[in-house]
Design a protein around this motif. Structure first.
Motif, short mmCIF file in Angstrom:
data_model
loop_
_atom_site.label_atom_id
_atom_site.label_comp_id
_atom_site.label_asym_id
_atom_site.label_seq_id
_atom_site.Cartn_x
_atom_site.Cartn_y
_atom_site.Cartn_z
N VAL A 135 0.85 -1.19 0.00
CA VAL A 135 0.00 0.00 0.00
C VAL A 135 0.88 1.24 0.00
CG1 VAL A 135 -1.97 -1.12 1.11
CG2 VAL A 135 -0.24 -0.02 2.52
N GLY A 136 0.37 2.30 -0.59
CA GLY A 136 1.12 3.55 -0.66
C GLY A 136 1.84 3.68 -1.98
N THR A 137 2.34 4.88 -2.23
CA THR A 137 3.02 5.15 -3.50
C THR A 137 4.46 5.60 -3.27
OG1 THR A 137 2.08 7.37 -3.51
CG2 THR A 137 0.90 5.67 -4.77
N THR A 138 4.66 6.76 -2.70
CA THR A 138 6.00 7.31 -2.53
C THR A 138 6.81 6.54 -1.49
OG1 THR A 138 5.15 9.47 -3.13
CG2 THR A 138 7.30 9.42 -2.07
N MET A 139 6.19 6.24 -0.36
CA MET A 139 6.84 5.48 0.72
C MET A 139 5.97 4.26 1.01
SD MET A 139 9.63 7.16 1.68
CE MET A 139 10.02 6.68 3.34
N PRO A 140 6.02 3.24 0.15
CA PRO A 140 5.10 2.10 0.30
C PRO A 140 5.35 1.28 1.56
CG PRO A 140 6.71 1.66 -1.41
CD PRO A 140 6.93 3.08 -0.98
N VAL A 141 4.30 0.58 1.95
CA VAL A 141 4.32 -0.31 3.11
C VAL A 141 3.87 -1.68 2.64
CG1 VAL A 141 3.31 -0.77 5.38
CG2 VAL A 141 3.86 1.58 4.71
N LEU A 142 4.56 -2.72 3.09
CA LEU A 142 4.20 -4.11 2.80
C LEU A 142 3.50 -4.67 4.02
CD1 LEU A 142 4.36 -6.77 1.16
CD2 LEU A 142 6.67 -7.06 2.09
N GLU A 143 2.22 -4.98 3.88
CA GLU A 143 1.42 -5.51 4.99
C GLU A 143 1.16 -6.99 4.78
OE1 GLU A 143 -1.23 -1.64 6.24
OE2 GLU A 143 -2.04 -2.99 4.72
N PHE A 144 1.23 -7.75 5.87
CA PHE A 144 0.96 -9.18 5.84
C PHE A 144 -0.16 -9.52 6.80
CE2 PHE A 144 5.43 -9.23 4.56
CZ PHE A 144 5.40 -10.15 3.52
N ILE A 145 -0.96 -10.50 6.40
CA ILE A 145 -1.86 -11.20 7.32
C ILE A 145 -1.40 -12.64 7.33
CG2 ILE A 145 -4.22 -11.95 7.78
CD1 ILE A 145 -5.19 -9.41 6.37
N LEU A 146 -0.94 -13.10 8.49
CA LEU A 146 -0.44 -14.46 8.63
C LEU A 146 -1.47 -15.31 9.35
CD1 LEU A 146 3.24 -13.80 9.80
CD2 LEU A 146 2.39 -14.11 7.47
N GLU A 147 -1.72 -16.49 8.82
CA GLU A 147 -2.57 -17.46 9.50
C GLU A 147 -1.74 -18.13 10.59
OE1 GLU A 147 -5.78 -17.66 9.00
OE2 GLU A 147 -5.67 -16.20 7.37
N PRO A 148 -2.38 -18.81 11.56
CA PRO A 148 -1.61 -19.44 12.65
C PRO A 148 -0.47 -20.32 12.13
CG PRO A 148 -3.94 -19.52 13.14
CD PRO A 148 -3.82 -18.98 11.74
N ASN A 149 0.69 -20.12 12.70
CA ASN A 149 1.93 -20.84 12.43
C ASN A 149 2.63 -20.43 11.13
OD1 ASN A 149 3.76 -22.48 13.77
ND2 ASN A 149 3.21 -24.25 12.53
N GLU A 150 2.11 -19.51 10.37
CA GLU A 150 2.83 -19.00 9.20
C GLU A 150 3.85 -17.98 9.68
OE1 GLU A 150 -0.17 -19.28 5.42
OE2 GLU A 150 -0.34 -17.49 6.67
N SER A 151 4.94 -17.81 8.90
CA SER A 151 5.99 -16.90 9.34
C SER A 151 6.64 -16.17 8.18
CB SER A 151 7.04 -17.64 10.15
OG SER A 151 7.71 -18.57 9.34
N ILE A 152 7.30 -15.07 8.52
CA ILE A 152 8.08 -14.23 7.62
C ILE A 152 9.40 -13.96 8.31
CG2 ILE A 152 8.26 -11.85 6.71
CD1 ILE A 152 6.42 -13.47 5.03
#
Length: 184
Positions: free
Chosen positions: A6-23
């Motif tokens: 989301v965003g244009t000039t200073m974008p943000v990467l958002e995650f929705i993780l299900e139980p036990n998923e990881s980044i």
């Protein structure tokens, strides 16, 4: 796992993780997270499976420690933002699809992605390119999200067309699957 930029000039990467998923990410990259995200910091993720792996990751511009963000018990949210105006680009990593990126371009990835050191092959690009001779080598299996400063232009090329990208303040991604040398 769901991701959204989301965003244009200073974008943000958002995650929705299900139980036990990881980044995974390098230390200090997180912008925010919900209370159901469990954070673990160690040297073993991102290809750091031993002293040599950690040294290679650090030499490539990475951090000594990697952080794993895992949804514990329920769905969780977390986000990573760029540090300078530019873009966040998701890149599929796998056999035959490894990338060399600038030293601080790695933002985050799925757990099977590895970060190591890569070397600039061109003497001129190493001296005059602005990034030196050391790069981050992103390999393994999964998705990595990289941070690119400035504008992003995607060019679709015909197979076998050689490309030279010379500007240090531009990042280029060329699509030409039969010609692996065109990935920069």
């Amino acid at each position: 796992m769901q991701s959204q930029i989301v965003g244009t000039t200073m974008p943000v990467l958002e995650f929705i993780l299900e139980p036990n998923e990881s980044i995974i990410s390098e230390a200090g990259e997180l912008s925010w997270m919900s209370s159901s995200i469990q954070m673990t910091t160690h040297t073993q993720m991102g290809g750091g499976g031993g002293l040599l792996g950690v040294i290679q990751r650090v030499a490539g511009g990475g951090t000594l420690f990697m952080t794993e963000y895992r949804a514990a018990g329920s769905r969780g949210e977390l986000a990573f933002a760029t540090k300078v105006p530019g873009h966040i680009l998701p890149v599929e990593i796998g056999r035959g699809h490894e990338y060399m990126i600038h030293r601080h371009g790695f933002l985050c990835a799925t757990p099977q992605v590895q970060i190591g050191v890569g070397f600039q092959q061109s003497l001129g690009a190493g001296i005059f390119g602005g990034d030196g001779f050391l790069l981050q080598h992103v390999s393994g299996q999964g998705t990595a999200w990289v941070e690119l400063s400035g504008e992003l232009i995607v060019k679709d090329l015909q197979p076998g067309i050689p490309v030279t990208s010379a500007h240090s303040n531009r990042a280029s991604r060329f699509r030409s699957p039969p010609c692996p040398a065109s990935k920069t």
